[in-house]
Design an enzyme around this catalytic site. Structure first.
Site: not given
Ligand code: FAD
Length: 499
Positions: A291, A294, A323, A358, A376, A399
């Protein structure tokens, strides 16, 4: 020879290359932060993210003051103000070197290029800008395929990213002991507010949260939170991460976003759990590391594809998608009143806390785009305006992934069914009941599709209420999922084929 550390979204002393290098190479170091308020507002920073940023900035000021250093805060309007401001600042304080951590989206890249150009061109004395990549584990230039191109698909990107970590290891992050100076000072806390930014979406009536008090600030607290996650939760991360009723993820995203926590600190905590890093990590830890990758994948993508910062879909032809953009349905989505319990729970969690799980982000995004046929980019902006962790690269990436317009995105024909997603990932309905109060007494059997049950119980009590706008009553579904799905798929295919 005085150096300047210019903080932006890297509000920390722990594991900050710009800070460390400035202090190692110079006897006199100044510390400056220049919040660009109108720019942040136009980038749709939410009030809660701004509040967190400002609280962490003040904590950083306190930390520096304890070491006898002062943090100067100069509020500016736009990125374009940074160059002239720094030029005058460097003249006044005889700055020879500026130390910064790079940021990778187009506006930020242009801001820094302008600053460098201005300082080289117009200063009597040349001021050198030293750039570091402390907000990533691997900088964007270092991950290329055999043809020298950047990766558009995550899996091969991840393999090469891991190879870098394997080869170079994850160096132990250094602490403030390396920077310590004599003396004790006091930092005057900054109190700044964001103006209203430009908006491209209809006004919503859900309140904008402005208080981030549930998110502790200060480096020691944030590091402790990361340590606790790795010690207690990371091994179960793979099994728990998709269930929104379980506190199974780190909730560290907001700290990564403002640079209060570095990815090197996070990865180093993982590395310490296994002598064979990364292969020897537990399944959960390995998944969490992916993650973090990602996060970097989307930052690299922004760097390599500046057109994304101009509002373009990665799959350019999808800019022509017709849209529907129904404002009333958009507001129902924003306010968590679509009649689809898991969607409404997610939106209410976002509106109430500034954060959303997420799995639910993916469900609500798919619903907005593929069920309501709303651009979107409306959802992208609404998320930025509400999220405490709003991050342009991750949000845009998320998105576009959900809409099927991104690189390595969910295929357009894969449309999440909100009811079966809910049955699978919130099987007991605990998450739904927590956020959708009107459903708190609905039994498990009916929670994912409660309408027939609600209708029946209302009729039994003789209080049938046909007023659709009644806020105390759970709304009926605003769309027919099956029909909406078919229309989306056929329209997307048509746009794809006519390009
Ligand atoms: P954890 O599951 O603990 O993951 C650890 C870290 O990995 C996160 O803190 C984050 O920095 C990174 N990460 C995890 N998943 C993703 C991912 N899919 N893409 C990029 N980085 C990721 N994340 C954001 O930080 N900011 C946003 O504005 C954001 N917008 C999103 C919008 C959509 C539509 C979707 C589907 C996902 C988005 N995410 C975003 C990714 C993800 O949802 C969040 O990073 C995550 O929910 C944050 O919670 P956590 O810190 O507990 O993540």
């Amino acid at each position: 020879m005085t150096a300047l550390v210019w903080f932006r979204q890297d509000l920390r002393l722990l594991d900050n290359d710009a800070v460390l290098q400035a202090c190692e190479n110079h006897d006199a170091v100044r510390f400056l932060v220049t919040p660009t308020l109108s720019q942040y507002a136009d980038h749709h920073w939410s009030r809660i993210k701004w509040d967190l940023y400002q609280r962490q900035l003040n904590a950083l000021g306190d930390d520096l003051a304890e070491m006898g250093c002062s943090l100067e805060v100069a509020a500016l309007d736009y990125f374009s103000d940074c160059g002239p401001f720094l030029q005058a600042y460097c003249d006044e304080h005889q700055i020879t070197d500026i130390y910064v951590n790079r940021e990778y989206a187009l506006d930020e890249v242009c801001r820094d290029a302008k600053v460098i150009e201005l300082l080289q061109k117009q200063n009597e004395r040349t001021t050198t800008v030293h750039q570091f990549d402390s907000n990533l584990l691997v900088p964007p230039e270092q991950i290329k395929n055999g043809k020298g191109e950047y990766y558009k698909v995550f899996t091969p990107f991840f393999k090469v990213w891991l190879k870098h970590l394997r080869q170079s290891g994850v160096a132990a992050p250094y602490g403030r002991d390396k920077l310590a100076r004599e003396g004790v000072g006091k930092f005057e806390h900054a109190k700044l507010s964001l103006p209203k930014g430009e908006s491209r979406i209809p006004d919503t009536d859900s309140a904008e949260l402005a208080n981030s008090k549930d998110w502790p600030v200060g480096e020691a607290n944030i590091r402790k939170k990361a340590q606790t996650f790795v010690r207690e939760l990371v091994d179960d991360y793979k099994g728990n991460r998709d269930f929104p009723a379980v506190a199974g993820t780190s909730t560290l995203s907001a700290y990564f976003e403002i640079g209060a926590l570095s990815p090197r600190v996070a990865a180093h905590l993982l590395q310490k759990t296994s002598p064979e890093f990364p292969e020897g990590l537990s399944e959960g830890a390995y998944t969490w590391l992916s993650e973090l990758a990602w996060r970097e994948f989307y930052q690299h993508l922004m760097f390599h594809e500046p057109r994304l910062a101009k509002g373009e879909p990665f799959q350019a032809e999808q800019a022509a998608f017709p849209w529907r953009n129904d404002a009333k349905q958009f507001l129902a989505w924003c306010n968590g009143r679509t009649g689809f319990p898991i969607v409404d729970a997610g939106m209410r969690q976002l509106n109430t806390t500034g954060w959303m799980h997420n799995r639910v982000r993916m469900i609500v995004a798919s619903f907005l785009v593929k069920d309501l046929h709303i651009n979107w980019q409306w959802g992208e902006q609404y998320f930025m305006q509400r999220l405490v962790d709003g991050s342009f690269p991750a949000n845009n990436g998320g998105w576009q992934w959900s809409a099927g317009t991104g690189t390595d995105a969910a295929p357009y024909f894969r449309v999440f069914n909100p009811t079966s997603q809910s049955e699978k990932f919130d099987p007991d309905g605990d998450y739904i009941r927590k956020w959708v109060k009107e459903l708190k007494d609905v039994p498990k059997k009916h929670i994912h599709n409660p309408h027939a049950y609600l209708e029946q119980s209302v009729q039994q009590q003789g209080m049938f209420n046909s007023n659709e706008e009644d806020q105390t009553r759970y709304p009926k579904p605003i769309v027919d999922h099956k029909h909406a799905r078919e229309t989306f798929i056929s329209t997307f295919k048509q746009v794809k084929n006519t390009s």
